[in-house]
Design a protein around this motif. Structure first.
Motif, PDB file in Angstrom:
ATOM      1  N   TYR A 100      64.439 -22.848  -1.355  1.00 12.00           N
ATOM      2  CA  TYR A 100      65.436 -23.907  -1.579  1.00 12.00           C
ATOM      3  C   TYR A 100      66.769 -23.295  -1.983  1.00 12.00           C
ATOM      4  CZ  TYR A 100      67.938 -27.796  -3.588  1.00 12.00           C
ATOM      5  OH  TYR A 100      68.905 -28.722  -3.880  1.00 12.00           O
ATOM      6  N   GLU A 101      67.846 -23.814  -1.400  1.00  9.09           N
ATOM      7  CA  GLU A 101      69.200 -23.395  -1.745  1.00  9.09           C
ATOM      8  C   GLU A 101      70.058 -24.631  -1.973  1.00  9.09           C
ATOM      9  OE1 GLU A 101      70.945 -20.683   0.993  1.00  9.09           O
ATOM     10  OE2 GLU A 101      69.184 -19.396   1.046  1.00  9.09           O
ATOM     11  N   VAL A 102      71.130 -24.456  -2.716  1.00 11.92           N
ATOM     12  CA  VAL A 102      72.050 -25.565  -2.957  1.00 11.92           C
ATOM     13  C   VAL A 102      72.632 -26.000  -1.614  1.00 11.92           C
ATOM     14  CG1 VAL A 102      74.206 -26.225  -4.077  1.00 11.92           C
ATOM     15  CG2 VAL A 102      72.579 -24.743  -5.257  1.00 11.92           C
ATOM     16  N   GLY A 103      72.648 -27.286  -1.376  1.00 10.60           N
ATOM     17  CA  GLY A 103      73.171 -27.805  -0.126  1.00 10.60           C
ATOM     18  C   GLY A 103      72.077 -28.153   0.870  1.00 10.60           C
ATOM     19  N   ASP A 104      70.809 -27.895   0.522  1.00 11.87           N
ATOM     20  CA  ASP A 104      69.709 -28.254   1.419  1.00 11.87           C
ATOM     21  C   ASP A 104      69.454 -29.762   1.424  1.00 11.87           C
ATOM     22  OD1 ASP A 104      69.356 -25.677   2.213  1.00 11.87           O
ATOM     23  OD2 ASP A 104      67.538 -25.303   1.058  1.00 11.87           O
ATOM     24  N   ILE A 105      69.906 -30.446   0.386  1.00 16.87           N
ATOM     25  CA  ILE A 105      69.789 -31.900   0.321  1.00 16.87           C
ATOM     26  C   ILE A 105      71.202 -32.466   0.386  1.00 16.87           C
ATOM     27  CG2 ILE A 105      69.119 -33.856  -1.125  1.00 16.87           C
ATOM     28  CD1 ILE A 105      66.917 -32.155  -2.291  1.00 16.87           C
ATOM     29  N   PRO A 106      71.496 -33.356   1.336  1.00 18.67           N
ATOM     30  CA  PRO A 106      72.837 -33.939   1.422  1.00 18.67           C
ATOM     31  C   PRO A 106      73.208 -34.687   0.141  1.00 18.67           C
ATOM     32  CG  PRO A 106      71.603 -34.402   3.422  1.00 18.67           C
ATOM     33  CD  PRO A 106      70.643 -33.794   2.450  1.00 18.67           C
ATOM     34  N   THR A 107      74.480 -34.747  -0.136  1.00 19.08           N
ATOM     35  CA  THR A 107      74.990 -35.360  -1.363  1.00 19.08           C
ATOM     36  C   THR A 107      74.566 -36.817  -1.487  1.00 19.08           C
ATOM     37  OG1 THR A 107      76.924 -33.938  -1.106  1.00 19.08           O
ATOM     38  CG2 THR A 107      77.094 -35.704  -2.703  1.00 19.08           C
ATOM     39  N   GLU A 108      74.582 -37.547  -0.378  1.00 23.05           N
ATOM     40  CA  GLU A 108      74.231 -38.967  -0.411  1.00 23.05           C
ATOM     41  C   GLU A 108      72.772 -39.169  -0.822  1.00 23.05           C
ATOM     42  OE1 GLU A 108      77.574 -38.108   2.207  1.00 23.05           O
ATOM     43  OE2 GLU A 108      75.521 -37.395   2.263  1.00 23.05           O
ATOM     44  N   TRP A 109      71.879 -38.320  -0.288  1.00 26.14           N
ATOM     45  CA  TRP A 109      70.466 -38.425  -0.649  1.00 26.14           C
ATOM     46  C   TRP A 109      70.231 -37.986  -2.082  1.00 26.14           C
ATOM     47  CZ3 TRP A 109      67.034 -41.356   1.363  1.00 26.14           C
ATOM     48  CH2 TRP A 109      67.073 -41.675   2.715  1.00 26.14           C
ATOM     49  N   GLU A 110      70.966 -36.989  -2.522  1.00 23.11           N
ATOM     50  CA  GLU A 110      70.811 -36.542  -3.912  1.00 23.11           C
ATOM     51  C   GLU A 110      71.239 -37.649  -4.874  1.00 23.11           C
ATOM     52  OE1 GLU A 110      71.333 -32.689  -6.664  1.00 23.11           O
ATOM     53  OE2 GLU A 110      71.560 -32.566  -4.509  1.00 23.11           O
ATOM     54  N   ALA A 111      72.297 -38.375  -4.524  1.00 22.85           N
ATOM     55  CA  ALA A 111      72.740 -39.503  -5.353  1.00 22.85           C
ATOM     56  C   ALA A 111      71.654 -40.580  -5.402  1.00 22.85           C
ATOM     57  CB  ALA A 111      74.043 -40.070  -4.808  1.00 22.85           C
ATOM     58  N   TRP A 112      70.957 -40.821  -4.294  1.00 25.82           N
ATOM     59  CA  TRP A 112      69.886 -41.816  -4.271  1.00 25.82           C
ATOM     60  C   TRP A 112      68.701 -41.350  -5.122  1.00 25.82           C
ATOM     61  CZ3 TRP A 112      64.845 -41.773  -2.193  1.00 25.82           C
ATOM     62  CH2 TRP A 112      64.196 -43.015  -2.205  1.00 25.82           C
ATOM     63  N   ILE A 113      68.337 -40.078  -5.006  1.00 29.50           N
ATOM     64  CA  ILE A 113      67.213 -39.527  -5.784  1.00 29.50           C
ATOM     65  C   ILE A 113      67.505 -39.633  -7.277  1.00 29.50           C
ATOM     66  CG2 ILE A 113      66.067 -37.351  -6.411  1.00 29.50           C
ATOM     67  CD1 ILE A 113      64.947 -37.951  -3.868  1.00 29.50           C
ATOM     68  N   ARG A 114      68.753 -39.354  -7.681  1.00 28.50           N
ATOM     69  CA  ARG A 114      69.117 -39.378  -9.102  1.00 28.50           C
ATOM     70  C   ARG A 114      69.485 -40.767  -9.601  1.00 28.50           C
ATOM     71  NH1 ARG A 114      70.415 -34.130 -11.111  1.00 28.50           N
ATOM     72  NH2 ARG A 114      70.200 -32.583  -9.472  1.00 28.50           N
ATOM     73  N   TYR A 143      84.118 -36.169   7.623  1.00 23.33           N
ATOM     74  CA  TYR A 143      85.255 -36.253   6.704  1.00 23.33           C
ATOM     75  C   TYR A 143      85.400 -34.962   5.900  1.00 23.33           C
ATOM     76  CZ  TYR A 143      88.127 -37.810   2.798  1.00 23.33           C
ATOM     77  OH  TYR A 143      89.095 -37.920   1.847  1.00 23.33           O
ATOM     78  N   ARG A 144      84.285 -34.404   5.417  1.00 24.52           N
ATOM     79  CA  ARG A 144      84.338 -33.153   4.652  1.00 24.52           C
ATOM     80  C   ARG A 144      84.864 -32.007   5.503  1.00 24.52           C
ATOM     81  NH1 ARG A 144      78.944 -34.636   3.190  1.00 24.52           N
ATOM     82  NH2 ARG A 144      79.038 -35.902   1.314  1.00 24.52           N
ATOM     83  N   GLU A 145      84.461 -31.949   6.760  1.00 24.53           N
ATOM     84  CA  GLU A 145      84.952 -30.900   7.667  1.00 24.53           C
ATOM     85  C   GLU A 145      86.452 -31.043   7.899  1.00 24.53           C
ATOM     86  OE1 GLU A 145      83.451 -28.182   8.885  1.00 24.53           O
ATOM     87  OE2 GLU A 145      81.744 -28.750   7.633  1.00 24.53           O
ATOM     88  N   GLU A 146      86.928 -32.288   8.080  1.00 27.07           N
ATOM     89  CA  GLU A 146      88.364 -32.516   8.261  1.00 27.07           C
ATOM     90  C   GLU A 146      89.146 -32.059   7.038  1.00 27.07           C
ATOM     91  OE1 GLU A 146      88.827 -36.668   9.117  1.00 27.07           O
ATOM     92  OE2 GLU A 146      87.987 -36.478  11.143  1.00 27.07           O
ATOM     93  N   ILE A 147      88.629 -32.354   5.864  1.00 26.08           N
ATOM     94  CA  ILE A 147      89.304 -31.946   4.618  1.00 26.08           C
ATOM     95  C   ILE A 147      89.338 -30.419   4.522  1.00 26.08           C
ATOM     96  CG2 ILE A 147      89.113 -31.955   2.090  1.00 26.08           C
ATOM     97  CD1 ILE A 147      90.211 -34.531   3.234  1.00 26.08           C
TER      98      ILE A 147
END
Length: 169
Positions: free
Chosen positions: A62-76, A94-98
């Motif tokens: 497991y490494e940081v970034g293996d779970i997308p931010t949206e799913w991590e927010a749902w889990i927490r 959107y993140r890539e554009e930024i």
């Protein structure tokens, strides 16, 4: 040990009335489950659970970034509803554009700073050091015995003590 562990889990789920409900899968292959609140065989109320089964079964992989931010927010539990695949893809775009915009801005700023630093800096000034500003004779050649004044400023004369021998006599 793998088959016995699976058998034990299946037996535990049957006794505890724990029913996993598949909620979604992310682009990395991780599966997300929701277990609603239930009462176990002893009558205790077990609160809801949100679980992720990683695509990488090894915990060391497991490494940081293996779970997308949206799913991590749902889990927490910082968001109530699980994210949709469209939402995840939209946010990733959107993140890539930024990232691209910030990289472009950084490169432009780097070029501008090299050009403007030379234009905006004044030429170096040559200064002459004549003594310390707190000295009573700052800017003069030598201290004088007589006081001096120019109307706006007053500069006392320097006092030179006499020899000790002449004071005692």
């Amino acid at each position: 040990m793998g088959w016995s562990q699976g058998l034990f889990r299946a037996l535990w789920r049957a006794l505890s009335k724990e029913a996993k409900e598949h909620v979604g899968t992310d682009p990395f292959g991780n599966k997300y489950y929701y277990i609603p609140e239930y009462k176990n065989w002893r009558g205790q109320t077990i609160r809801e659970k949100r679980i992720v089964e990683a695509a990488n079964k090894n915990a060391t992989d497991y490494e940081v970034g293996d779970i997308p931010t949206e799913w991590e927010a749902w889990i927490r539990r910082t968001r109530k509803t699980p994210p949709t695949m469209e939402e995840i893809l939209k946010n990733e775009k959107y993140r890539e554009e930024i990232k691209i915009k910030s990289q472009d801005f950084y490169e432009k700023e780097k070029l501008l700073s090299k050009e403007t630093i030379k234009e905006h800096l004044p030429p170096p000034v040559q200064t002459q050091i004549k003594g310390h500003a707190s000295a009573p004779y700052f800017g003069k050649e030598e201290p004088s015995v007589a006081p001096t004044s120019t109307g706006k400023t007053f500069q006392p004369g320097s006092w030179i003590p006499q020899d000790d021998k002449s004071q005692n006599q």
